[in-house]
Design an enzyme around this catalytic site. Structure first.
Site, PDB file in Angstrom:
ATOM      1  N   LEU A  37     -45.177  29.241 -12.056  1.00 53.51           N
ATOM      2  CA  LEU A  37     -44.601  27.836 -11.650  1.00 53.51           C
ATOM      3  C   LEU A  37     -45.467  26.682 -12.117  1.00 53.51           C
ATOM      4  CD1 LEU A  37     -43.823  27.992  -7.855  1.00 53.51           C
ATOM      5  CD2 LEU A  37     -42.149  27.269  -9.701  1.00 53.51           C
ATOM      6  N   ASP A  38     -45.084  25.571 -12.773  1.00 55.58           N
ATOM      7  CA  ASP A  38     -46.066  24.588 -13.336  1.00 55.58           C
ATOM      8  C   ASP A  38     -47.120  24.205 -12.371  1.00 55.58           C
ATOM      9  OD1 ASP A  38     -44.936  25.165 -15.931  1.00 55.58           O
ATOM     10  OD2 ASP A  38     -43.382  23.376 -15.615  1.00 55.58           O
ATOM     11  N   PRO A  39     -48.133  23.607 -12.735  1.00 55.91           N
ATOM     12  CA  PRO A  39     -48.883  22.981 -11.818  1.00 55.91           C
ATOM     13  C   PRO A  39     -48.455  21.932 -10.728  1.00 55.91           C
ATOM     14  CG  PRO A  39     -50.079  23.358 -14.081  1.00 55.91           C
ATOM     15  CD  PRO A  39     -48.695  23.715 -14.218  1.00 55.91           C
ATOM     16  N   ALA A  41     -45.243  21.813  -9.944  1.00 63.05           N
ATOM     17  CA  ALA A  41     -44.258  22.235  -9.130  1.00 63.05           C
ATOM     18  C   ALA A  41     -44.870  23.086  -7.944  1.00 63.05           C
ATOM     19  CB  ALA A  41     -43.562  23.533 -10.034  1.00 63.05           C
TER      20      ALA A  41
END
Length: 300
Positions: A37-39, A41
């Site tokens: 997951l992107d930071p 998110a």
């Protein structure tokens, strides 16, 4: 410590940051996750601890569900609100236009990975090239959008929220850009929350704060799920002690000597193998033409 921990990842943490924190709390060196997951998110991040880490390439449910905020009228180089604005547009877009545009993005579609992604091209990660201002051609990939809904939309502000259930490898920020383009404007993702992954939902997830409290009180076991919970959709077969020993040594099991579930077992059907007493041993796959259940993976 062996099992599955469903973390509710907080914002500003990378998936690797989350793994590092959990490693410190559980003292388990071997931890894997089931998709980054992107930071920016948040949401459902299943972590595989100990022997459960061997399940990473065998997960039966790879579909994920997201709730994503977006705004129309601007596009950014990263595809989300953290990037620099590269395009603006004042074209009004109605909810009806958005819903009509979304129609073409349901089912199997082609999607071009963004430059700010971990995809490798020519031995280089795309995000490494993007940070240097280099853009390269990317080949489209097949993805599947099984559910796509417009949950909220303010036509005056041109801001909204959509829900997307999709296959592994889908980039929601690209989906938003593509939908905005199809509606006659441009767009960017403003927020992202994963609400389901590997069959687990938000209701199954625990926050880092709760995890820390459980670690301090010695109650981590209460939030750790069994490895076999990853494979609940597979049929189960119980084996005798002798059969369990054979299976654990990598041997095939004759189907005519097993009490198999009363379903048709097609070639390659996966089954959970349990020994008497209910201990989960691992996964087998059916080879009906040879009359065998063949060893696939051991988890005991």
């Amino acid at each position: 410590m062996n099992g599955v921990l469903i973390l509710d990842k907080p914002p500003e943490f990378t998936s690797f940051d989350a793994v590092a924190v959990v490693r410190g709390l559980t003292h388990e060196k071997k931890i894997g996750h089931t998709g980054t997951l992107d930071p920016m998110a948040t949401g459902v991040l299943p972590l595989l601890l100990g022997r459960a880490a061997k399940a990473a390439d065998l997960l039966p449910d790879t579909e994920k569900e997201y709730r994503a905020g977006f705004c129309l009228g601007q596009q950014r180089d990263t595809g989300d609100i953290t990037g620099a604005v590269t395009e603006t547009d004042n074209t009004p877009v109605s909810a009806e236009q958005l819903k009509a545009a979304m129609e073409r993005f349901r089912g199997e579609i082609d999607q071009i990975p963004p430059m700010y992604s971990a995809v490798s091209v020519g031995g280089k990660r795309l995000y490494e090239l993007a940070r240097k201002g280099i853009e390269v051609e990317r080949k489209p990939r097949k993805i599947t959008i099984s559910r796509l809904e417009l949950l909220e939309y303010d036509e005056k502000k041109r801001e909204g929220v959509l829900l997307a259930a999709c296959s592994k490898g889908t980039y929601i920020r690209v989906l938003i850009e593509d939908i905005a383009g199809a509606a006659g404007s441009c767009g960017t993702m403003t927020a992202l929350r994963r609400t389901r992954a590997c069959g687990f939902s938000e209701a199954d997830a625990v926050s880092l704060e709760e995890l820390k409290m459980q670690a301090e009180s010695g109650g981590l076991g209460s939030v750790l799920r069994s490895t076999e919970s990853l494979f609940e959709e597979y049929p189960a077969v119980m084996v005798s002690p002798a059969q369990a020993a054979r299976f654990c040594n990598g041997g095939a099991l004759p189907m005519n000597r097993l009490k198999l579930p009363r379903i048709a077992l097609a070639e390659g059907t996966r089954l959970c193998v349990y020994e008497a007493g209910g201990r989960f041993l691992g996964l087998a796959k059916a080879a009906p033409q040879q009359g065998e259940l063949r060893f696939l993976k051991l988890f005991c």
